[in-house]
Design an enzyme around this catalytic site. Structure first.
Site, PDB file in Angstrom:
ATOM      1  N   THR A 491       0.825  -1.207   0.000  1.00 20.93           N
ATOM      2  CA  THR A 491       0.000   0.000   0.000  1.00 20.93           C
ATOM      3  C   THR A 491       0.858   1.256   0.000  1.00 20.93           C
ATOM      4  OG1 THR A 491      -0.122  -0.100   2.419  1.00 20.93           O
ATOM      5  CG2 THR A 491      -1.908  -1.127   1.183  1.00 20.93           C
ATOM      6  N   CYS A 492       2.163   1.120   0.177  1.00 18.35           N
ATOM      7  CA  CYS A 492       3.057   2.274   0.168  1.00 18.35           C
ATOM      8  C   CYS A 492       3.434   2.619  -1.268  1.00 18.35           C
ATOM      9  CB  CYS A 492       4.317   1.975   0.987  1.00 18.35           C
ATOM     10  SG  CYS A 492       5.541   3.298   0.924  1.00 18.35           S
TER      11      CYS A 492
END
Length: 700
Positions: A491-492
């Protein structure tokens, strides 16, 4: 029966070969290079395989070593299987290649029982030894912890028939398809009983049960990759138990009070029995555990990753290593100051115990993938200050499940629209959507649309479109890229961007190896220069990360790559990142790094490229006679140097027939032959590449 023991060479390897022990262990060096080869769920087992191969335990059999290497190969994505090479150039020779096809680890086991691990210029030697001479009858069983015999031979003689009867019945009762495995294990147990071997390794034999009685004297029991649902009563003198890869095994029997090591990973255990007080090493990762029993006071290493734990019990004061990543932990117990490694990444931690700040300066802490806020991390950085503790984190936050779109739909968003009458380019990707890891690659494409590069770089979409066009034409490159995608769905934003850089690097090397630059030598050298710059930047980033108390390695690496993209002409690197402010990289760091890379390239690139695999591939195609002549000379040089060292070093030192000394001069002869090969290659490379190798940068 062969066993392994560590040996101290009679002639120092460092003295002859000039090699120094690396700061990191061989398995750590190798893992950093090949982590991308494996799905995340296989990380721990792959690391354990590497550790066993680099530091074989006493009692490990040659067949077990071979099976461990085969297991490591099986744990990779299919696209990277060829980088784990088994039985190379002989029956028991193995090696591992990095993503750039450069050898980073080799293991050799010869007929004399010499076991050699070579990693990045450093060698570690082990011996296989014979516990009993062929035909010799063992008069006593293996020694126990106190050095005394556990059971005299007279008792063995009286009990042998009784054990044999139990084992024979178990063999006769084998269900269909299991008879060969049971027969092999019975023979192993008989040999174990008759020879007094303290180690019983039943191997991956397809067993559904074990006999009710095991050899009573054994101190080590290894049961890998079978179909067991339960274990029989364990021998009282057992010190080490390894039972892994039995996916129907839901519980363990009572454990012997003297047990010191329990490895029971990759099973289906729902709970653990009471743990013996002297247990020092517990590995139960990848099971179905929701809680743990009281921890024994002697425990030094605890691995419980990949379970369903929401909390941990109180930890013993002597604990040195704790791996509990990929669970559901919401809090941690107090930590002992002696803890050296803590990995609780990918949990649900929102707060940390105060005792974390009291760890020693040598401690390493991994908090990646937890919902810790930037404020919490900044407060932690202020608290630990200059204590020396290294805490790893990332900006991914909690993992949110996300369903992958059909691959051709994700691809269509990046490609230009088809002209009237033309088939849409994305249509051919429907078939690719059935390939391994296609769903992960679809997620990567969608994640890339959320990055700073997509939002701010007008040319980014065209770059991805061009990349997708080559992937559509090259099945081998597509397989490697899809495999890498499984680790790139974070998700980064910056982690996805960094993964894209790695995929681009693999593309550059792949193109060079397959012949794209055979008629474009300037392009070949340019690609080599970029690989050199990125490798140098990676080392600089690693050194910088080592100075930071609170560090996200990816943000550090990405900071150097992104901010120096233009000045270092990095074509495989994007121009934007989101979290530069938390990287810890300063303007002065960037200025120093740019100068360091350019200086290193001017002085060292012409030497570095001599060892670059893609260059060798090009030369082998363009000037095969001359290149192969150099290879043949390398073999001849090795043989000549070995004979010379044998006469001048071993004979003069009285070390003839000393296997450790022979192995040491072998390493030295190999290094000498490689140096001669590279010296000879230099003239050929200078002739073929000419002015392309002149200094690239003009420095003040």
């Amino acid at each position: 029966m062969f066993n392994i023991r560590n040996t101290q060479p009679s002639v120092s390897m460092q003295a002859i070969a000039g090699a120094a022990a690396p700061e990191a262990s061989p398995e750590e060096i190798v893992w950093e290079k090949i982590q991308v080869f494996f799905p995340q769920e296989n990380y721990e087992e792959a690391q354990q395989c590497l550790a066993e191969l680099c530091h074989p335990a006493r009692g490990m059999l040659p067949d077990h070593i071979s099976s461990q290497f085969a297991r490591l190969k099986a744990l990779t994505f299919p696209a990277w299987e060829e980088n784990i090479q088994c039985n190379r150039d002989g029956i028991n020779q193995f090696c591992i290649l990095d993503a750039g096809s450069k050898e980073i680890l080799s293991i050799t086991l010869d007929d004399a029982g010499n076991y050699t691990v070579n990693c990045q210029g450093y060698s570690e030697a082990h011996d296989f030894i014979m516990d009993t001479e062929p035909g010799e009858e063992c008069t006593e069983f293996a020694e126990g912890a106190s050095g005394t015999s556990l059971r005299p031979a007279t008792t063995v003689s009286q009990k042998a028939a009784e054990y044999d009867a139990v084992w024979s019945k178990w063999e006769r009762d084998a269900p269909a398809g299991e008879s060969p495995g049971r027969a092999a294990v019975v023979q192993e147990m008989r040999d174990c009983l008759n020879n007094g071997n303290p180690v019983l390794n039943v191997g991956a034999s397809g067993l559904t049960t074990l006999p009710d009685r095991l050899p009573p004297h054994i101190t080590t029991l290894v049961i890998p990759d079978n179909n067991l649902t339960s274990l029989p009563e364990l021998p009282e003198g057992l010190r080490e138990l390894e039972v892994s890869g039995n996916l129907q095994l839901t519980s363990l029997p009572s454990l012997p009070q003297g047990l010191q090591k329990l490895w029971a990973y990759n099973n289906w255990l729902a709970s653990l029995p009471t743990l013996p007080p002297g247990l020092g090493d517990l590995a139960v990762s990848n099971n179905q555990l929701t809680s743990l029993p009281e921890m024994p006071p002697a425990l030094r290493e605890l691995r419980v990753s990949g379970n369903n734990l929401t909390s941990l019990p109180a930890l013993p004061s002597g604990l040195q290593k704790l791996w509990a990543y990929n669970n559901r932990l919401t809090s941690l117990p107090e930590m002992s100051p002696g803890l050296q490694e803590l990995d609780v990444s990918h949990n649900q931690l929102t707060r940390l115990p105060q005792s974390l700040t009291g760890l020693s300066s040598a401690a390493r802490v991994y908090l990646d993938g937890n919902p810790l806020s930037v404020r919490t991390l900044q407060a932690l950085r202020d608290i630990i200050g200059h204590s020396g503790i290294r805490i790893h984190f990332d900006m991914a936050g909690p993992s949110v499940p996300r369903e992958a779109r059909a691959l051709h739909l994700a691809v269509a968003d990046w490609l230009t629209s088809a002209r009237e009458g033309e088939a849409a380019q994305a249509d051919r990707w429907q078939a690719f959507g059935l390939e391994d890891n296609a769903a992960a690659f679809s997620l990567v494409l969608d994640r890339l649309r959320e990055t700073e590069n997509f939002k701010k770089d007008a040319g980014f979409k065209a770059q991805i479109s061009s990349w997708l066009t080559q992937l559509a034409e090259d099945a081998a490159l597509r397989a490697k890229t899809f495999a890498m995608a499984t680790e790139a769905t974070s998700t980064c934003e910056d982690r996805v961007t960094h993964a894209l850089h790695q995929m681009n690097n693999v593309q550059l090397v792949h193109n060079a190896e397959k012949g794209e630059y055979d008629n474009n030598l300037q392009g070949l050298v340019s690609t080599g220069r970029e690989m050199f710059r990125l490798a140098t930047l990676e080392q600089i980033a690693r050194e910088k990360a080592g100075t930071l108390a609170l560090v996200d390695d990816v943000e550090v690496y990405l900071a150097f790559q992104n901010k120096l993209k233009e000045s270092l002409e990095l074509t495989s690197v994007t121009s934007e990142m989101r979290f530069f402010d938390v990287s810890g990289v300063t303007v002065s760091d960037l200025q120093a790094a740019e100068l360091q890379v350019k200086t290193a390239e001017n002085s060292g690139f012409s030497k570095w490229i001599l060892q670059w695999g893609p260059l060798h591939s090009v030369l082998e195609r363009k000037v095969p006679e001359r290149f192969n002549a150099l290879r043949e000379k390398q073999i001849s040089d090795y043989e000549d140097t070995y004979r010379k060292l044998y006469d001048e070093v071993l004979k003069s030192s009285g070390l003839v027939d000393d296997t450790d000394a022979e192995r040491t001069i072998g390493v030295s002869a190999m290094d000498s032959a490689k140096k001669e090969f590279l010296d000879g290659l230099r003239a050929l490379v200078d002739e073929v590449l000419g002015s392309y190798l002149t200094a690239r940068w003009r420095l003040n």
